[in-house]
Scaffold this motif. Structure first.
Motif, PDB file in Angstrom:
ATOM      1  N   SER A  98       1.436   4.212   0.267  1.00  0.00           N
ATOM      2  CA  SER A  98       1.199   4.264   1.714  1.00  0.00           C
ATOM      3  C   SER A  98      -0.019   5.080   2.109  1.00  0.00           C
ATOM      4  O   SER A  98      -0.502   4.956   3.236  1.00  0.00           O
ATOM      5  CB  SER A  98       2.433   4.824   2.426  1.00  0.00           C
ATOM      6  OG  SER A  98       2.677   6.166   2.026  1.00  0.00           O
ATOM      7  N   TYR A 113       4.034  -0.126   9.238  1.00  0.00           N
ATOM      8  CA  TYR A 113       4.486   0.117   7.866  1.00  0.00           C
ATOM      9  C   TYR A 113       4.968   1.533   7.594  1.00  0.00           C
ATOM     10  O   TYR A 113       5.809   1.730   6.700  1.00  0.00           O
ATOM     11  CB  TYR A 113       3.381  -0.273   6.883  1.00  0.00           C
ATOM     12  CG  TYR A 113       3.142  -1.760   6.885  1.00  0.00           C
ATOM     13  CD1 TYR A 113       4.104  -2.630   6.388  1.00  0.00           C
ATOM     14  CD2 TYR A 113       1.995  -2.308   7.428  1.00  0.00           C
ATOM     15  CE1 TYR A 113       3.921  -4.005   6.402  1.00  0.00           C
ATOM     16  CE2 TYR A 113       1.789  -3.678   7.457  1.00  0.00           C
ATOM     17  CZ  TYR A 113       2.766  -4.526   6.939  1.00  0.00           C
ATOM     18  OH  TYR A 113       2.582  -5.883   6.977  1.00  0.00           O
ATOM     19  N   PHE A 124       7.089   1.664  -0.897  1.00  0.00           N
ATOM     20  CA  PHE A 124       5.690   1.241  -0.912  1.00  0.00           C
ATOM     21  C   PHE A 124       5.149   1.371  -2.329  1.00  0.00           C
ATOM     22  O   PHE A 124       5.299   2.423  -2.960  1.00  0.00           O
ATOM     23  CB  PHE A 124       4.872   2.147   0.008  1.00  0.00           C
ATOM     24  CG  PHE A 124       4.001   1.434   1.000  1.00  0.00           C
ATOM     25  CD1 PHE A 124       3.007   0.566   0.581  1.00  0.00           C
ATOM     26  CD2 PHE A 124       4.165   1.646   2.360  1.00  0.00           C
ATOM     27  CE1 PHE A 124       2.182  -0.079   1.510  1.00  0.00           C
ATOM     28  CE2 PHE A 124       3.359   1.011   3.307  1.00  0.00           C
ATOM     29  CZ  PHE A 124       2.365   0.140   2.868  1.00  0.00           C
ATOM     30  N   PHE A 168       6.802  -3.150   0.366  1.00  0.00           N
ATOM     31  CA  PHE A 168       5.396  -3.191   0.765  1.00  0.00           C
ATOM     32  C   PHE A 168       4.498  -2.833  -0.419  1.00  0.00           C
ATOM     33  O   PHE A 168       4.860  -1.990  -1.250  1.00  0.00           O
ATOM     34  CB  PHE A 168       5.123  -2.211   1.909  1.00  0.00           C
ATOM     35  CG  PHE A 168       6.014  -2.379   3.111  1.00  0.00           C
ATOM     36  CD1 PHE A 168       6.419  -3.643   3.536  1.00  0.00           C
ATOM     37  CD2 PHE A 168       6.447  -1.273   3.825  1.00  0.00           C
ATOM     38  CE1 PHE A 168       7.234  -3.797   4.646  1.00  0.00           C
ATOM     39  CE2 PHE A 168       7.264  -1.412   4.937  1.00  0.00           C
ATOM     40  CZ  PHE A 168       7.665  -2.672   5.345  1.00  0.00           C
ATOM     41  N   GLU A 190       3.502  -7.983   1.772  1.00  0.00           N
ATOM     42  CA  GLU A 190       4.942  -7.773   1.815  1.00  0.00           C
ATOM     43  C   GLU A 190       5.628  -8.578   0.724  1.00  0.00           C
ATOM     44  O   GLU A 190       5.188  -9.688   0.378  1.00  0.00           O
ATOM     45  CB  GLU A 190       5.482  -8.150   3.192  1.00  0.00           C
ATOM     46  CG  GLU A 190       4.856  -7.343   4.324  1.00  0.00           C
ATOM     47  CD  GLU A 190       5.369  -7.746   5.698  1.00  0.00           C
ATOM     48  OE1 GLU A 190       6.347  -8.538   5.762  1.00  0.00           O
ATOM     49  OE2 GLU A 190       4.807  -7.280   6.700  1.00  0.00           O
ATOM     50  N   ARG A 226      -3.969  -7.349   8.415  1.00  0.00           N
ATOM     51  CA  ARG A 226      -3.350  -6.564   7.347  1.00  0.00           C
ATOM     52  C   ARG A 226      -4.378  -5.987   6.372  1.00  0.00           C
ATOM     53  O   ARG A 226      -4.011  -5.346   5.389  1.00  0.00           O
ATOM     54  CB  ARG A 226      -2.329  -7.410   6.581  1.00  0.00           C
ATOM     55  CG  ARG A 226      -1.048  -7.622   7.359  1.00  0.00           C
ATOM     56  CD  ARG A 226       0.124  -7.669   6.409  1.00  0.00           C
ATOM     57  NE  ARG A 226       0.999  -8.791   6.720  1.00  0.00           N
ATOM     58  CZ  ARG A 226       1.703  -9.467   5.834  1.00  0.00           C
ATOM     59  NH1 ARG A 226       1.589  -9.181   4.551  1.00  0.00           N
ATOM     60  NH2 ARG A 226       2.477 -10.455   6.215  1.00  0.00           N
TER      61      ARG A 226
END
Length: 382
Positions: A98, A113, A124, A168, A190, A226
Motif C-alpha cells: 500500500s 484502497y 495488499f 489488492f 484487484e 487506477r
C-alpha cells in the motif's frame, strides 16, 4: 539532530511493545509450529491482528488507520516475528503493497484502497519481480497498453508474497518499452479483476505460512484512474517504497533473532551437563554475549533507520539498505548459533529454533539480496 543520533523509543512505544508481545504470546505463538508444519496461511494471526488493529498500523488516521509512525510499525513487525515470521508478513506486506498508493496515489485511490485495508477487509501485495527480472527489476516485461479510458495488462509476476490471499496488488508494468526504468508505471489491480490468476504456492525452505505465488495478468482491463502517480513514474515509486520497507525486513530479522536468542538462553540455563547448567560454561557464555551484542547493534541500526524513514531523511536509501543487510546477516548468525546451543535438539522440529533458522534466511534474500544492498549502499555513501 546529527546523522548519528539514534531514535529513542518513547513510553508509548514501550507500551505498544508490551501489548503486542502479550497478544502474540496468547494468539499467534501457539500456532506458529503448526503453520510451518502444515504450510498454511496463519489465519489465527490475521484474525488476532485485525481484531487489535495491528494488521496495517501504518495507514493514516484520515483513512481509518492507526496512524502509527515508522518505529511503531517496526516494533509491531519485530514482536510478531519474534514468534512467527510468516505472521509478521501480514503487517509488513500490507505496508509494502500500500505504500506506493500512500506515496504517489491520487486522493481517490487512497480513499478507495486504504480504507478497506485499515478496516481489515483486504490485504495488499506488491508485484515487482518477474521470472526474468529479479534484482534487475527495470528489465521487467509485464506490459500495460492504453485503450481509451483503460489500461490492459499482460504478464507474469513472481515471488509475490501473500498472493491469492490479498485482495489488492500494486503492479509495476512497462508502458513505454523504449524508456527502460522511466517507461514503467504503477497500477492497483484487484484480485477480482477478470484475467487475474495465480500459480501454485512455492515450496519454500522457510516462511511456509506465507503463500508465495506467481500472479498472472491475461488481458486485465482496469480503469485509467487506477494508475498510481503519473505515467512513467512507477519505477521511481517502487524504489522509494523499498527505501522505507527495507526497514520492515530489518525488523523481521531483528524479531526472529531475538526470539531464537531468548529461547536458546532459557534452554542453556535449564539444560544440565557434567553436573551443572550448560550456561555455566565460558564457551557458551561467550556465544550468548556475542549473540546479544549483535542483536542490540541491529536494533539500534534498525530503529535509527525507522526514524529516518519517518522523517524522510536524504540518507534513507543508505540507512534502510544498511539496516536490512546488517540485521538479516545477524539473524542468520544468531539463529544458527541458537540451533548449535540446543545441540541435537536444536536440529529437530520439536524445538522452534530450526524453524527460526530457516525463516531467517529469507531476510537475506527478499526485497533485494544482501549483495544488492551492498551495491545500493556503495552508490549512496553518506
Amino acid at each position: 539532530m546529527s546523522d548519528f543520533d539514534l531514535y529513542r523509543p518513547s513510553e508509548e512505544h514501550g507500551m505498544l511493545r508490551a501489548s503486542v508481545r502479550s497478544l502474540v504470546e496468547a494468539k499467534i505463538a501457539p500456532f506458529a509450529a503448526a503453520v510451518d508444519e502444515e504450510a498454511r496461511f496463519p489465519q489465527e494471526a490475521l484474525e488476532a491482528l485485525v481484531a487489535n488493529d495491528l494488521h496495517a498500523v501504518h495507514v493514516p488516521e484520515e483513512f481509518g488507520g492507526a496512524g502509527a509512525d515508522a518505529l511503531a510499525t517496526v516494533i509491531v513487525i519485530e514482536e510478531v516475528a519474534r514468534a512467527c515470521v510468516s505472521s509478521s508478513l501480514i503487517p509488513a506486506v500490507n505496508k509494502l503493497g500500500s505504500l506506493p498508493v500512500m506515496l504517489a496515489g491520487s486522493a481517490e485511490l487512497k480513499q478507495r484502497y486504504l480504507r478497506p485495508l485499515a478496516r481489515g477487509e483486504a490485504m495488499f501485495s506488491y508485484c515487482l519481480s518477474e521470472p526474468e527480472a529479479g534484482s534487475d527489476a527495470a528489465g521487467m516485461r509485464t506490459r500495460a497498453v492504453r485503450d481509451g479510458d483503460h489500461w490492459v495488462l499482460d504478464g507474469v509476476k513472481r515471488w509475490i508474497t501473500n498472493a491469492g490471499v490479498s485482495e489488492f496488488y500494486t503492479v509495476m508494468a512497462v508502458t513505454d518499452p523504449e524508456a527502460r526504468s522511466r517507461g514503467i508505471s504503477a497500477f492497483v489491480v484487484e484480485k477480482s479483476d477478470p484475467g487475474v490468476s495465480f500459480g501454485a504456492p512455492e515450496r519454500k525452505l522457510g516462511i511456509k505460512g506465507s503463500p508465495t505465488r506467481e500472479v498472472y495478468f491475461d488481458g486485465v482491463r482496469i480503469p485509467a484512474e487506477r494508475m498510481i502517480g503519473a505515467e512513467g513514474t512507477g519505477f521511481a515509486t517502487a524504489m522509494r517504497t523499498l527505501d522505507h520497507t527495507r526497514v520492515t525486513i530489518a525488523a523481521q530479522a531483528l524479531g526472529v533473532a531475538q526470539g531464537a536468542f531468548d529461547y536458546a538462553k532459557g534452554y542453556v540455563r535449564e539444560r544440565r551437563q557434567f553436573g551443572r547448567p550448560v550456561a555455566d560454561f565460558q564457551g557458551v557464555q561467550f556465544m550468548l554475549a556475542d549473540m546479544a551484542m549483535k542483536i542490540e547493534a541491529a536494533r539500534q541500526l534498525t530503529y535509527a533507520a525507522a526514524a529516518k524513514s519517518e522523517r524522510g531523511d536524504g540518507d534513507l536509501t543508505f540507512q534502510g539498505a544498511a539496516a536490512k543487510c546488517f540485521a538479516s546477516d545477524v539473524a542468520m548468525e544468531v539463529t544458527t548459533d541458537a540451533v548449535q546451543l540446543l545441540g541435537g535438539y536444536g536440529y529437530t522440529r520439536d524445538y522452534p529454533v530450526e524453524r527460526m533458522m530457516r525463516d531467517a534466511k529469507i531476510t537475506q534474500i527478499y526485497e533485494g539480496t544482501n549483495q544488492v544492498q551492498r551495491v545500493v549502499m556503495a552508490r549512496n555513501l553518506p
